[in-house]
Write an enzyme that holds these catalytic residues in place. Sequence first.
Site, PDB file in Angstrom:
ATOM      1  N   ASN A  97      -1.734  -1.223   2.925  1.00  0.00           N
ATOM      2  CA  ASN A  97      -2.280  -0.967   4.251  1.00  0.00           C
ATOM      3  C   ASN A  97      -1.397  -0.181   5.072  1.00  0.00           C
ATOM      4  OD1 ASN A  97      -4.317  -2.876   3.432  1.00  0.00           O
ATOM      5  ND2 ASN A  97      -3.403  -4.446   4.455  1.00  0.00           N
ATOM      6  N   GLN A 136      -2.562  -2.205   9.109  1.00  0.00           N
ATOM      7  CA  GLN A 136      -0.900  -2.570   8.728  1.00  0.00           C
ATOM      8  C   GLN A 136      -0.696  -3.202  10.063  1.00  0.00           C
ATOM      9  OE1 GLN A 136       1.380   1.180   8.064  1.00  0.00           O
ATOM     10  NE2 GLN A 136       3.291  -0.176   7.645  1.00  0.00           N
ATOM     11  N   SER A 137      -0.227  -4.392  10.048  1.00  0.00           N
ATOM     12  CA  SER A 137       0.625  -5.330  11.099  1.00  0.00           C
ATOM     13  C   SER A 137       2.039  -5.213  11.284  1.00  0.00           C
ATOM     14  CB  SER A 137      -0.227  -6.710  11.017  1.00  0.00           C
ATOM     15  OG  SER A 137       0.193  -7.349  10.005  1.00  0.00           O
ATOM     16  N   HIS A 149       5.208  -2.041   2.513  1.00  0.00           N
ATOM     17  CA  HIS A 149       5.195  -3.184   2.014  1.00  0.00           C
ATOM     18  C   HIS A 149       3.922  -3.052   0.997  1.00  0.00           C
ATOM     19  CE1 HIS A 149       3.300  -4.073   5.786  1.00  0.00           C
ATOM     20  NE2 HIS A 149       2.058  -4.772   4.943  1.00  0.00           N
ATOM     21  N   HIS A 182       0.996  -5.440  -0.994  1.00  0.00           N
ATOM     22  CA  HIS A 182       0.431  -6.276  -1.451  1.00  0.00           C
ATOM     23  C   HIS A 182       0.281  -6.547  -3.103  1.00  0.00           C
ATOM     24  CE1 HIS A 182      -0.534  -7.582   2.763  1.00  0.00           C
ATOM     25  NE2 HIS A 182      -0.639  -6.064   3.066  1.00  0.00           N
TER      26      HIS A 182
HETATM   27  P1  DGP Z   1      -0.124  -5.815   6.531  1.00  0.00           P
HETATM   28  O1  DGP Z   1      -1.153  -6.616   7.386  1.00  0.00           O
HETATM   29  O2  DGP Z   1      -0.728  -5.228   5.443  1.00  0.00           O
HETATM   30  O3  DGP Z   1       0.668  -5.464   7.526  1.00  0.00           O
HETATM   31  O4  DGP Z   1       0.565  -7.230   6.020  1.00  0.00           O
HETATM   32  C1  DGP Z   1       1.620  -7.974   6.611  1.00  0.00           C
HETATM   33  C2  DGP Z   1       1.601  -9.245   5.820  1.00  0.00           C
HETATM   34  O5  DGP Z   1       2.678  -9.890   6.153  1.00  0.00           O
HETATM   35  C3  DGP Z   1       0.515 -10.281   5.998  1.00  0.00           C
HETATM   36  O6  DGP Z   1      -0.469 -10.511   4.931  1.00  0.00           O
HETATM   37  C4  DGP Z   1       1.346 -11.443   6.584  1.00  0.00           C
HETATM   38  C5  DGP Z   1       2.515 -11.338   6.210  1.00  0.00           C
HETATM   39  N1  DGP Z   1       3.300 -11.921   7.069  1.00  0.00           N
HETATM   40  C6  DGP Z   1       3.548 -11.726   8.358  1.00  0.00           C
HETATM   41  N2  DGP Z   1       4.776 -12.420   8.675  1.00  0.00           N
HETATM   42  C7  DGP Z   1       5.421 -12.931   7.706  1.00  0.00           C
HETATM   43  C8  DGP Z   1       6.489 -14.072   7.766  1.00  0.00           C
HETATM   44  O7  DGP Z   1       7.313 -14.147   8.528  1.00  0.00           O
HETATM   45  N3  DGP Z   1       6.603 -14.280   6.140  1.00  0.00           N
HETATM   46  C9  DGP Z   1       5.984 -13.910   5.345  1.00  0.00           C
HETATM   47  N4  DGP Z   1       6.261 -14.289   4.223  1.00  0.00           N
HETATM   48  N5  DGP Z   1       4.827 -13.117   5.394  1.00  0.00           N
HETATM   49  C10 DGP Z   1       4.716 -12.677   6.665  1.00  0.00           C
END
Ligand code: DGP
Length: 113
Positions: free
Chosen positions: A86, A93-94, A99, A101
């Site tokens: 993303n 993208q958050s 990264h 997935h």
């Molecule tokens: P995106 O929305 O593509 O930017 O994906 C970010 C992902 O990161 C989302 O699927 C949830 C994950 N995420 C957010 N905070 C944390 C965290 O503190 N630990 C882990 N393991 N994943 C997290």
Amino acid sequence: MTNCLFCKIVAEEIPSAKVLENTDFLAFRDIDPKAPVHVLVIPKKHFEDIVELSKGDNVLTAGLMKFATEVAEIEKLEKGFRIVLNTGQEGGQSVQHVHAHVLGGRSLTWPPG
Ligand code: DGP
């Protein structure tokens, strides 16, 4: 980068469920899984997104894909899987640390929302 969530995971300031790690990359389970297997793959060095990474480091760009496919193998996703990056606001993208997935363990629908 000091205030980046995934940099804090790399530094082990925030715990994560690690799947695979080497000098350059870390793979850990997504906190909010969207499939039975949902692993995030990141370069340990901070890049905001795949655009910044691909402009900045060819070796790490290719390495990210290789590492993600190694994760799929470890997670026994021989029936198939999806690698998603993303990117930006409209890309969903958050977290602003590039990264990938790695999703699998069920039949994945297309197109995504
Ligand atoms: P995106 O929305 O593509 O930017 O994906 C970010 C992902 O990161 C989302 O699927 C949830 C994950 N995420 C957010 N905070 C944390 C965290 O503190 N630990 C882990 N393991 N994943 C997290």
